[in-house]
Design a protein around this motif. Structure first.
Motif, short mmCIF file in Angstrom:
data_model
loop_
_atom_site.label_atom_id
_atom_site.label_comp_id
_atom_site.label_asym_id
_atom_site.label_seq_id
_atom_site.Cartn_x
_atom_site.Cartn_y
_atom_site.Cartn_z
N CYS A 1 5.82 -4.69 12.77
CA CYS A 1 5.05 -4.72 11.79
C CYS A 1 4.97 -3.22 10.75
O CYS A 1 4.86 -3.22 9.79
N GLY A 2 5.19 -2.30 11.74
CA GLY A 2 5.19 -0.70 11.03
C GLY A 2 3.79 -0.41 10.70
O GLY A 2 3.49 0.67 10.27
N PHE A 3 2.68 -1.06 11.26
CA PHE A 3 1.10 -0.61 11.20
C PHE A 3 0.78 0.66 11.64
O PHE A 3 0.24 1.59 11.17
N CYS A 4 1.83 1.13 12.77
CA CYS A 4 1.53 2.22 13.38
C CYS A 4 2.17 3.59 12.77
O CYS A 4 1.96 4.72 12.95
N LEU A 5 3.01 3.43 11.77
CA LEU A 5 3.90 4.33 11.41
C LEU A 5 2.78 5.47 10.53
O LEU A 5 3.15 6.79 10.73
N PRO A 6 1.83 5.27 9.71
CA PRO A 6 1.15 6.11 8.93
C PRO A 6 0.42 7.13 9.82
O PRO A 6 0.15 8.21 9.33
#
Ligand code: SF4
Ligand code: SF4
Length: 445
Positions: A36-41
């Protein structure tokens, strides 16, 4: 140049791709990632480079490729894992509950067993482990370091440009070196102020014991003032945190067994940690020793007793009077406290109990300062970039003092703030609580 070591046929038969059969990153944990990419920021290396393979999602993908035999343990692949700070910000952010901590720990242990780092890098890493995990060795360094700092040699080295001649790693070590405080050895038992509420053990740490003895002394004083008898066994070894985080599993296991023996003999209600990296490590001994029939249960019981100093004090309604400290305090969350141990509210709440003290938040609290165990020694460029980023956020807050719960963060923030020309003191949370209870002036280191 690094390369894959030859694996035995038994290891290859295990069908674990580039990994050997000893605890490869668990496929069921890898498969929990839904991309999902929620961890990227919140990932510091993604924030620095904006590269997918230097994000948590990218690293999990690389693990999967290696596990399926579609990627080899070659230098570029390894570099993406070496660049990870192990800060666990991705775990806090992940809505699917992916246990990235277990994945990176398993991957790093695989890398250290199966990848040849080459002579120089291997020597440098071994030197770091030999030095920073042995309090006796650190103690022997005190005299030459004192001479270096007091004789004017340090000033000469820093102003003459000689530093630039040193390899990057040694330069990083030099810039992080703290001013040596006077030793403050703790007695084996510090009595509680009556009535006694608890008998606790104090984990002294290695860097903490030798370079921040004032933090251990403050911890024991505050605990005693709050009715805790404090047992500080002098024969306790390193907890192995640096080794676990760097993949040196076998040596970490041996140290964990030794530490459990020491604290079982002490017969305490709780084991208090005041270095977040050590705290998060000892809370995971149950996992580290899961294969050891003699220690698996004992390790779980040991871990269940381990608490950060802020958790212990928060759970004990305060009894000792707090005197005012008129200070604007910028609070820095150590990653191993906020992400790995999920402790963020307790230290703030304890600081707010001090009359006249104001807690100021630092922007981007989830993002690591670049300390991360031995990271600022083995990845100095990325560590400096993250340290500078944090210092630029702290400087405009006009804080009287920066406060955090981990010696590594203290060293990293001091060095980063100094690079920016700022001399704001950086202290441990417990030093403020101690000053407030004792009424003594706040130390500057
Ligand atoms: S542990 Fe930190 S550096 Fe590593 S992938 Fe997670 S957020 Fe990024
Ligand atoms: S937030 Fe969790 S599930 Fe989403 S990409 Fe990151 S690790 Fe995967």
């Amino acid at each position: 140049m690094g390369k894959n070591r030859a694996q035995t046929s038994a290891e290859r038969d295990a069908n674990t791709g580039a990994f050997d059969a000893k605890h490869p990153p668990a496929p069921e944990l890898i498969d929990q990632c839904v991309h999902c990419g929620f961890c990227l920021p919140v990932c510091p290396t993604y924030a620095l480079w904006n590269e997918e393979m230097d994000s948590p999602r990218g690293r999990i993908y690389l693990m999967k490729m290696a596990a399926e035999g579609k990627a080899a343990m070659e230098p570029q692949w390894v570099q993406h894992f070496d660049a990870c700070l192990g800060c666990m910000a991705c775990m806090t952010a992940c809505p699917s509950g992916v246990d990235y901590g277990k994945l990176i720990e398993a991957t790093r242990a695989q890398i250290e067993r199966n990848y040849d780092r080459g002579g120089l890098e291997k020597f440098y890493r071994q030197m770091i482990f030999a030095l920073f995990t042995d309090p006796a060795m650190l103690r022997r360094l005190r005299a030459p370091l004192w001479l270096y700092q007091k004789s004017g040699l340090k000033t000469l080295v820093r102003t003459s440009g000689m530093l630039k001649l040193l390899p990057k790693g040694l330069r990083a070590m030099e810039s992080l070196m703290p001013a040596l405080p006077k030793p403050e050895p703790l007695p084996e038992v510090t009595p509680a102020q009556e009535p006694k509420r608890l008998r606790v053990g104090l984990l002294l740490g290695c860097v903490q014991r030798e370079f921040f003895p004032q933090v251990n002394a403050a911890t024991a004083r505050v605990l005693a003032a709050e009715g805790c008898e404090v047992v500080s066994p002098a024969d306790q070894p390193c907890c192995g945190a640096l080794m676990v985080h760097a993949g040196e599993e076998d040596r970490a296991v041996a140290l964990a067994r030794h530490l459990i023996n020491v604290f079982e003999r002490a017969q305490v209600d709780a084991i208090v940690t005041n270095a977040a990296g050590c705290g998060s490590n000892v809370k995971e001994y149950g996992h580290l020793l899961r294969d050891d029939p003699q220690y698996a249960q004992r390790a779980k019981a040991f871990s269940a007793k381990c608490k950060d100093i802020s958790e212990v004090l928060y759970a004990l309604p305060s009894r000792a009077e707090r005197k005012p400290l008129k200070l604007n305090v910028a609070f820095h969350d150590s990653c191993h406290l906020q992400h790995a141990q999920r402790v963020a509210m307790q230290p703030r709440s304890l600081l707010r109990e001090i009359p006249d003290l104001r807690v100021t938040e630092i922007a981007e609290p989830a993002i690591c300062c670049g300390s991360a165990g031995i990271y600022n020694l083995v990845q100095p460029n990325a560590a400096n970039a993250l340290g500078d980023r944090k210092a630029r956020l702290i400087a405009p807050l006009n804080a009287d003092v920066v406060v955090t719960g981990n010696p590594g963060c203290i060293l990293q923030l001091r060095s980063s703030l100094q690079r920016l020309g700022s001399n704001i003191p950086v202290l441990h949370t417990i030093q403020l609580i101690d000053a407030s209870i004792s009424g003594q002036p706040l130390a500057s280191n």
